[in-house]
Design a protein around this motif. Structure first.
Motif, short mmCIF file in Angstrom:
data_model
loop_
_atom_site.label_atom_id
_atom_site.label_comp_id
_atom_site.label_asym_id
_atom_site.label_seq_id
_atom_site.Cartn_x
_atom_site.Cartn_y
_atom_site.Cartn_z
N LEU A 1 5.80 4.94 -1.75
CA LEU A 1 4.92 5.97 -2.30
C LEU A 1 4.54 5.56 -3.72
O LEU A 1 5.40 5.18 -4.51
CB LEU A 1 5.63 7.32 -2.37
N CYS A 2 3.25 5.64 -4.06
CA CYS A 2 2.83 5.28 -5.42
C CYS A 2 3.33 6.36 -6.39
O CYS A 2 3.68 7.47 -5.96
CB CYS A 2 1.31 5.16 -5.49
N PRO A 3 3.38 6.08 -7.70
CA PRO A 3 3.90 7.06 -8.67
C PRO A 3 3.15 8.40 -8.62
O PRO A 3 3.76 9.45 -8.83
CB PRO A 3 3.69 6.37 -10.02
N ILE A 4 1.86 8.39 -8.35
CA ILE A 4 1.10 9.65 -8.32
C ILE A 4 1.49 10.49 -7.11
O ILE A 4 1.75 11.69 -7.22
CB ILE A 4 -0.42 9.38 -8.35
N CYS A 5 1.56 9.87 -5.94
CA CYS A 5 1.96 10.62 -4.73
C CYS A 5 3.39 11.12 -4.83
O CYS A 5 3.73 12.17 -4.29
CB CYS A 5 1.80 9.75 -3.49
N ALA A 6 4.23 10.35 -5.54
CA ALA A 6 5.64 10.74 -5.65
C ALA A 6 5.86 11.81 -6.72
O ALA A 6 6.92 12.41 -6.78
CB ALA A 6 6.48 9.50 -5.97
N ARG B 1 0.84 -1.20 0.00
CA ARG B 1 0.00 0.00 0.00
C ARG B 1 0.87 1.25 0.00
O ARG B 1 1.90 1.29 0.67
CB ARG B 1 -0.84 0.04 1.28
N CYS B 2 0.43 2.26 -0.73
CA CYS B 2 1.10 3.56 -0.70
C CYS B 2 0.89 4.16 0.68
O CYS B 2 -0.24 4.16 1.19
CB CYS B 2 0.51 4.47 -1.77
N SER B 3 1.95 4.67 1.28
CA SER B 3 1.83 5.19 2.65
C SER B 3 1.07 6.51 2.72
O SER B 3 0.58 6.90 3.77
CB SER B 3 3.22 5.36 3.27
N ALA B 4 0.95 7.20 1.58
CA ALA B 4 0.23 8.48 1.58
C ALA B 4 -1.23 8.34 1.19
O ALA B 4 -2.11 8.90 1.84
CB ALA B 4 0.93 9.46 0.65
N CYS B 5 -1.51 7.58 0.10
CA CYS B 5 -2.89 7.55 -0.40
C CYS B 5 -3.58 6.21 -0.21
O CYS B 5 -4.76 6.08 -0.50
CB CYS B 5 -2.93 7.97 -1.87
N ARG B 6 -2.85 5.20 0.23
CA ARG B 6 -3.40 3.87 0.52
C ARG B 6 -3.70 3.02 -0.70
O ARG B 6 -4.22 1.90 -0.56
CB ARG B 6 -4.68 3.98 1.37
N THR B 7 -3.40 3.49 -1.91
CA THR B 7 -3.68 2.65 -3.06
C THR B 7 -2.65 1.53 -3.15
O THR B 7 -1.66 1.53 -2.41
CB THR B 7 -3.70 3.47 -4.38
N LEU B 8 -2.86 0.57 -4.03
CA LEU B 8 -1.91 -0.51 -4.21
C LEU B 8 -0.67 0.03 -4.91
O LEU B 8 -0.78 0.78 -5.88
CB LEU B 8 -2.53 -1.63 -5.05
ZN LIG Z 1 -0.14 7.21 -3.24
#
Ligand SMILES: [Zn+2]
Length: 174
Positions: free
Chosen positions: A41-46, A29-36
């Motif tokens: 950090l997922c690419p969008i949050c990063a 899970r992404c630590s910021a947005c919770r998505t897979l």
């Molecule tokens: Zn994210």
């Protein structure tokens, strides 16, 4: 699909099994947005090009993919991985609303876009988040509901039609 693969494509089944095994061990899970995500950090949050002031709240990672396909949203996301459902014992902490409330307070978020589903649970979840956001001084918006592109009024259900009417927008001169 399982029957088809066993009967006709066993090598294909192995490729699929390996891919699933790989995903099971790597995707968290992404630590910021919770998505897979495969990273912390997922690419969008990063992505520093994304607008950190606007946060869109959705129920599932599939919702993120759907919105990303439009190319119309440049902010960031928060993925609930479900919705409030007291009957099933799913409360605010199960869908990360404590994390979301903290983000409202700690980050420069000025607007939250509620894109939860239009079911009773989705609306209740949106209502709960809206209250949290306002108490943190964050403006709240809800994605519009109405007639699908290419849709005909005659075949649209009465509730959708009523929402489309109440959410009508001014037609700008072109
Ligand atoms: Zn994210």
């Amino acid at each position: 699909m399982m029957l088809y693969l066993l009967e006709r494509d066993r090598p294909g089944a192995q490729v699929l099994a390996d891919a699933l095994q790989n995903a099971l061990s790597k995707v968290g899970r992404c630590s910021a947005c919770r998505t897979l995500a495969e990273q912390a950090l997922c690419p969008i949050c990063a992505d520093e090009q994304r607008d950190p002031h606007i946060l869109c709240v959705v129920e599932t990672p599939a919702d993120v993919l759907a919105l990303e396909q439009t190319g119309a949203f440049k902010g960031k996301y928060f993925v609930l991985m479900g919705h409030l459902s007291p009957i099933d014992g799913i409360g605010p902490e199960h869908i990360g609303l404590d994390v979301l409330a903290k983000r409202f307070r700690d980050e420069p978020i000025t607007e939250v876009v509620l894109a939860t589903s239009t079911t009773v649970e989705g609306e209740a979840t949106a209502f709960f988040i809206a209250r949290e956001a306002r108490s943190a001084g964050v403006a709240v918006s809800r994605i519009a509901q109405g007639i699908p592109l290419g849709g005909e009024l005659e075949y649209t259900d009465a509730n959708t039609l009523a929402l489309a009417l109440s959410g009508r927008t001014v037609v700008k001169e072109s």
